[in-house]
Design a protein around this motif. Structure first.
Motif, PDB file in Angstrom:
ATOM      1  N   ARG A  70      99.625  63.622   6.862  1.00 62.60           N
ATOM      2  CA  ARG A  70     100.847  64.304   6.425  1.00 62.60           C
ATOM      3  C   ARG A  70     101.141  63.955   4.970  1.00 62.60           C
ATOM      4  O   ARG A  70     100.920  62.804   4.551  1.00 62.60           O
ATOM      5  CB  ARG A  70     102.043  63.864   7.270  1.00 62.60           C
ATOM      6  N   PRO A 111     110.387  73.090  -1.146  1.00 57.91           N
ATOM      7  CA  PRO A 111     109.498  73.669  -0.130  1.00 57.91           C
ATOM      8  C   PRO A 111     110.108  73.770   1.268  1.00 57.91           C
ATOM      9  O   PRO A 111     110.908  72.923   1.667  1.00 57.91           O
ATOM     10  CB  PRO A 111     108.319  72.686  -0.114  1.00 57.91           C
ATOM     11  N   ASP A 112     109.694  74.787   2.028  1.00 54.78           N
ATOM     12  CA  ASP A 112     110.192  75.044   3.383  1.00 54.78           C
ATOM     13  C   ASP A 112     109.013  75.013   4.360  1.00 54.78           C
ATOM     14  O   ASP A 112     108.126  75.866   4.311  1.00 54.78           O
ATOM     15  CB  ASP A 112     110.890  76.412   3.412  1.00 54.78           C
ATOM     16  N   MET A 113     109.022  74.049   5.275  1.00 56.11           N
ATOM     17  CA  MET A 113     107.910  73.846   6.212  1.00 56.11           C
ATOM     18  C   MET A 113     107.727  74.990   7.196  1.00 56.11           C
ATOM     19  O   MET A 113     106.641  75.162   7.743  1.00 56.11           O
ATOM     20  CB  MET A 113     108.152  72.557   7.017  1.00 56.11           C
ATOM     21  N   ASN A 114     108.792  75.744   7.442  1.00 57.95           N
ATOM     22  CA  ASN A 114     108.693  76.837   8.403  1.00 57.95           C
ATOM     23  C   ASN A 114     108.257  78.150   7.751  1.00 57.95           C
ATOM     24  O   ASN A 114     108.068  79.149   8.438  1.00 57.95           O
ATOM     25  CB  ASN A 114     110.023  77.023   9.142  1.00 57.95           C
ATOM     26  N   ASP A 120     104.294  70.009   5.160  1.00 56.93           N
ATOM     27  CA  ASP A 120     104.511  69.245   6.391  1.00 56.93           C
ATOM     28  C   ASP A 120     105.987  68.981   6.681  1.00 56.93           C
ATOM     29  O   ASP A 120     106.351  68.693   7.822  1.00 56.93           O
ATOM     30  CB  ASP A 120     103.755  67.909   6.316  1.00 56.93           C
ATOM     31  N   PHE A 121     106.839  69.040   5.659  1.00 61.84           N
ATOM     32  CA  PHE A 121     108.272  68.893   5.927  1.00 61.84           C
ATOM     33  C   PHE A 121     109.067  69.529   4.790  1.00 61.84           C
ATOM     34  O   PHE A 121     108.701  69.416   3.617  1.00 61.84           O
ATOM     35  CB  PHE A 121     108.673  67.411   6.071  1.00 61.84           C
ATOM     36  N   SER A 122     110.175  70.175   5.161  1.00 65.07           N
ATOM     37  CA  SER A 122     111.066  70.766   4.162  1.00 65.07           C
ATOM     38  C   SER A 122     111.741  69.649   3.388  1.00 65.07           C
ATOM     39  O   SER A 122     112.118  68.632   3.967  1.00 65.07           O
ATOM     40  CB  SER A 122     112.137  71.618   4.844  1.00 65.07           C
ATOM     41  N   SER A 125     116.678  67.382  -0.438  1.00 66.69           N
ATOM     42  CA  SER A 125     117.726  66.381  -0.561  1.00 66.69           C
ATOM     43  C   SER A 125     117.049  65.046  -0.848  1.00 66.69           C
ATOM     44  O   SER A 125     116.434  64.431   0.021  1.00 66.69           O
ATOM     45  CB  SER A 125     118.530  66.312   0.742  1.00 66.69           C
ATOM     46  N   HIS A 128     115.448  61.587   1.420  1.00 67.78           N
ATOM     47  CA  HIS A 128     115.127  61.750   2.839  1.00 67.78           C
ATOM     48  C   HIS A 128     113.661  61.449   3.147  1.00 67.78           C
ATOM     49  O   HIS A 128     113.323  61.080   4.273  1.00 67.78           O
ATOM     50  CB  HIS A 128     115.394  63.188   3.303  1.00 67.78           C
ATOM     51  N   VAL A 132     111.622  60.442   6.774  1.00 68.91           N
ATOM     52  CA  VAL A 132     110.781  61.397   7.497  1.00 68.91           C
ATOM     53  C   VAL A 132     109.411  60.764   7.755  1.00 68.91           C
ATOM     54  O   VAL A 132     108.851  60.843   8.857  1.00 68.91           O
ATOM     55  CB  VAL A 132     110.626  62.714   6.699  1.00 68.91           C
ATOM     56  N   GLY A 135     109.391  58.356  10.578  1.00 68.74           N
ATOM     57  CA  GLY A 135     109.335  59.073  11.855  1.00 68.74           C
ATOM     58  C   GLY A 135     107.939  59.593  12.154  1.00 68.74           C
ATOM     59  O   GLY A 135     107.439  59.468  13.279  1.00 68.74           O
ATOM     60  N   MET A 136     107.268  60.166  11.142  1.00 69.57           N
ATOM     61  CA  MET A 136     105.904  60.682  11.353  1.00 69.57           C
ATOM     62  C   MET A 136     104.945  59.539  11.706  1.00 69.57           C
ATOM     63  O   MET A 136     104.067  59.691  12.573  1.00 69.57           O
ATOM     64  CB  MET A 136     105.426  61.394  10.090  1.00 69.57           C
TER      65      MET A 136
ATOM     66  N   ALA B  76     114.487  59.930  10.397  1.00 71.76           N
ATOM     67  CA  ALA B  76     113.229  59.538  11.048  1.00 71.76           C
ATOM     68  C   ALA B  76     113.047  60.303  12.363  1.00 71.76           C
ATOM     69  O   ALA B  76     111.923  60.666  12.729  1.00 71.76           O
ATOM     70  CB  ALA B  76     113.202  58.031  11.295  1.00 71.76           C
ATOM     71  N   LEU B  80     109.823  62.380  13.527  1.00 68.40           N
ATOM     72  CA  LEU B  80     109.199  62.284  14.852  1.00 68.40           C
ATOM     73  C   LEU B  80     109.124  63.658  15.520  1.00 68.40           C
ATOM     74  O   LEU B  80     108.097  64.030  16.094  1.00 68.40           O
ATOM     75  CB  LEU B  80     110.007  61.318  15.730  1.00 68.40           C
ATOM     76  N   THR B  83     106.320  65.861  14.669  1.00 66.89           N
ATOM     77  CA  THR B  83     105.012  65.566  15.264  1.00 66.89           C
ATOM     78  C   THR B  83     104.962  65.983  16.744  1.00 66.89           C
ATOM     79  O   THR B  83     104.070  65.569  17.471  1.00 66.89           O
ATOM     80  CB  THR B  83     104.653  64.068  15.157  1.00 66.89           C
ATOM     81  N   TYR B 110     118.290  72.590   9.556  1.00 66.32           N
ATOM     82  CA  TYR B 110     117.588  73.547   8.671  1.00 66.32           C
ATOM     83  C   TYR B 110     116.130  73.738   9.095  1.00 66.32           C
ATOM     84  O   TYR B 110     115.677  74.877   9.272  1.00 66.32           O
ATOM     85  CB  TYR B 110     117.776  73.098   7.219  1.00 66.32           C
TER      86      TYR B 110
END
Lengths: 282, 331
Positions: A70, A111-114, A120-122, A125, A128, A132, A135-136, B76, B80, B83, B110
């Motif tokens: 990621r 960038p917008d992940m969707n 891999d992530f929006s 801000s 953050h 993230v 968490g990944m 976080a 998670l 994934t 979002y």
């Protein structure tokens, strides 16, 4: 499109060319928008190119592959430098970039992940990204997968308190599969980081949170490759931060080191000068 | 109250963690954990008071305590969820729906991720612990976020049923707003039927003169109000509007038409909460009736022992009955 199978000198040359491509495309795309983040994208061009053409494990035809590495930009405003690379490695056709910032385009300043394959992530801000990544990295551990998570942050981003909450937790959870990359370009929107709100010493802060700290010239592709080659094993108990010494606006002499070019709009003559300098490799 | 160790005035317990029986998130997730390896849970040094630790005790490798760092925890959880996990996050509502509003909006809502936020000890239930610990804004904050489902269950059975639905079939981010787990339940435990379904309000008492639409622990208080009103020959319909977004519009239309008066009740600022949501539906539909939003009237709540505090704000059965009569007497 990994260069890992090439001779090192060939890999370095190719990555340098791709970094140049990222800069040139950044100028083209921002000319559509009439405003954008030149300085803070140029400071990461070699980092982006080394990640996507050497280090990251991904499949551009299967963007959601569960075992991919990621990459998340805490400093989402550098996305304009990544989009051309994502197109070049095959996540989507290059022509799609021509919609950059137009009404309803998937491609905005952040960038917008969707909406964009390969993101891999929006983000947007500031502060953050590392959370993230925590968490990944926990997700990889829960699933027993061996991928790494790379989080790019600016030095200005380190002023955000949440970064240090995340740094503390990564050390505490012993996330050896997490790699933070600090683009230490030393400027923010309003001025020089050190004068505006000093975040130094950066190295000692990370060390005190239990991280393995590596310092490198962020524009030296060979050194970046060596740094990535020498990352601790993904199963290690220590997260790694790579502090990259970089220059805001790198590659265009009149932009280098200037916070005024963090967000800007080049006039026609300046675009010609900038392209000539980048193509000349100065 | 059902236990001798619970003090009705102070809501304090002799063994404070033992009796938060209505906080069922952790035990529900623990029950589902083997069948659903995608469940992970995150807390911020309140694993025991929120009872999320019930999951952690069974699945320690999927339970993460972030310490006093809520913003990092929420973000976080989003990582998670990206994934493929369903991430359940629980802490006090004032430190979740209020403190982490930006992280919830940007990192959870979002990108439309499967993060489930369980804000406990919401409203004014924290009593004398202080206005900082009251959460009378969290419905308004989360309701204004696109993609977000907002749920305020009436008791532990309702919470458990809708947590289970969120694991098995429901997709997207959810904000659950729950109390301290010491409230009197209204739904049947170990029922063979599912009594609460996300998005579908429950008529918990039928009546014809007025409808009280409540959420959370105010449903029980509304039922008590209905009993008091019955003695004065006022027939009261009580609706548990546990899902505030997306709201059950049909039952609002139906109640306006059939009872001619609607009183909304919530332990939340009347600005932006359940009452506002019901008002929006009524105004835009053209189904007009006598109407009042009852709750905290745009002020920072004072402190006090919970029993007295709910009485002060007329959020107990007696106060709600009084509000209902005032509304009915309006010309």
């Amino acid at each position: 499109m990994s260069t890992q199978t090439l001779e090192k000198s060939e890999a370095v040359n190719l990555i340098r060319e791709k970094a140049k491509m990222s800069r040139l495309e950044t100028i083209r795309l921002i000319s559509y928008a009439k405003s954008g983040h030149y300085g803070s994208s140029f400071s990461c061009s070699e980092i982006f190119a080394t990640l996507y053409y050497y280090q990251l494990n991904y499949d551009s035809k299967n963007p959601k592959w569960a075992e991919r590495d990621r990459f998340v930009m805490g400093k989402g405003h550098s996305a304009v430098g990544v989009y051309p690379i994502l197109a070049d490695v095959g996540f989507f056709p290059k022509e799609e970039l021509d919609t950059y910032t137009s009404l309803g385009s998937p491609f905005g300043d952040h960038p917008d992940m969707n909406k964009i394959k390969g993101i891999d992530f929006s983000s947007g801000s500031i502060g953050h990204g590392l959370s993230v990544g925590v968490g990944m990295s926990l997700g990889a551990r829960v699933d027993g997968l061996k991928y790494r998570t790379y989080i790019l942050m600016g030095d200005g981003e380190l002023q955000e308190g949440q970064v240090w909450e995340a740094a503390m937790s990564a050390g505490n959870f012993k996330l050896g599969n997490l790699v933070a990359i600090v683009d230490n370009n030393k400027v923010t929107v309003d001025g020089v980081t050190k004068e505006l709100m000093n975040v130094n010493p950066i190295k000692e802060k990370w060390e005190s949170f239990g991280w393995n700290v590596v310092e490198v010239d962020g524009h030296d592709v060979e050194a970046l490759i060596d740094t990535f080659d020498n990352l601790p094993n993904v199963d290690s108990k220590t997260p790694t931060v790579i502090i990259c010494d970089t220059v805001a606006g790198k590659g265009v002499s009149f932009m280098e080191h200037g916070f005024e070019w963090h967000v800007a709009n080049l006039g026609e003559d300046d675009i010609k000068r900038a392209i000539a300098e980048i193509e000349g490799g100065k | 109250m059902t236990t001798q160790t619970f003090h009705k005035d102070t809501w304090e317990l002799f063994k404070s963690l033992e009796l938060s029986k209505q906080l069922t998130t952790g035990e529900t997730l623990a029950k589902l954990g083997h069948e659903h390896p995608e469940i992970v849970a995150l807390c911020a040094d309140l694993g025991y008071p929120t009872r999320l630790a019930d999951f952690g005790e069974k699945f320690p490798d999927r339970f993460f305590d972030f310490g006093l760092a809520e913003k990092n925890m929420v973000t976080a959880a989003a990582g998670l969820a990206s994934t493929g996990k369903k991430a359940y996050v629980s802490t006090y509502a004032s430190f979740l729906g209020v403190l982490c509003a930006e992280q919830i909006r940007t990192a959870v809502a979002y990108p439309n991720l499967n993060v489930r936020l369980i804000g406990t000890h919401t409203g004014i239930a924290m009593g004398f612990y202080g206005t900082s610990h009251h959460a009378t804004e969290d419905i308004a904050i989360t309701r204004s976020m696109a993609n977000m489902t907002v749920i305020s269950p009436a008791d532990g059975v309702a919470l458990s049923e809708m947590i289970e639905e969120s694991v098995k079939t429901y997709e997207g981010p959810i904000y659950f707003r729950v109390s301290r787990g010491r409230e009197t339940p209204i739904y049947e435990n170990n029922s063979s039927n599912i009594q609460n379904k996300i998005g579908k309000a429950n008529v918990v008492r039928e009546g014809s003169d007025i409808t009280i639409i409540a959420c959370g622990i105010e449903v029980k208080q509304a039922l008590e109000a209905a009993e008091l009103l019955e003695r004065e020959n006022i027939s009261t319909r009580v609706i548990d509007m546990h899902t505030i977004k997306p709201i059950d519009q049909e039952i609002i239309f139906n109640s306006a038409k059939n009872t001619g008066a609607i009183l909304t009740v919530e332990e939340h600022n009347v600005q932006g909460g359940l009452g506002s949501a019901v008002a929006e539906v009524l105004m835009e539909s053209g189904n007009f009736c006598k109407f009042k939003r009852h709750g905290i009237y745009d002020e920072y709540s004072i402190i006090g022992k919970p029993y007295y505090l709910y009485h002060h704000y007329k959020l107990d059965g007696e106060g709600i009955a009084d509000e209902a009569k005032t509304l009915l007497n309006q010309s």
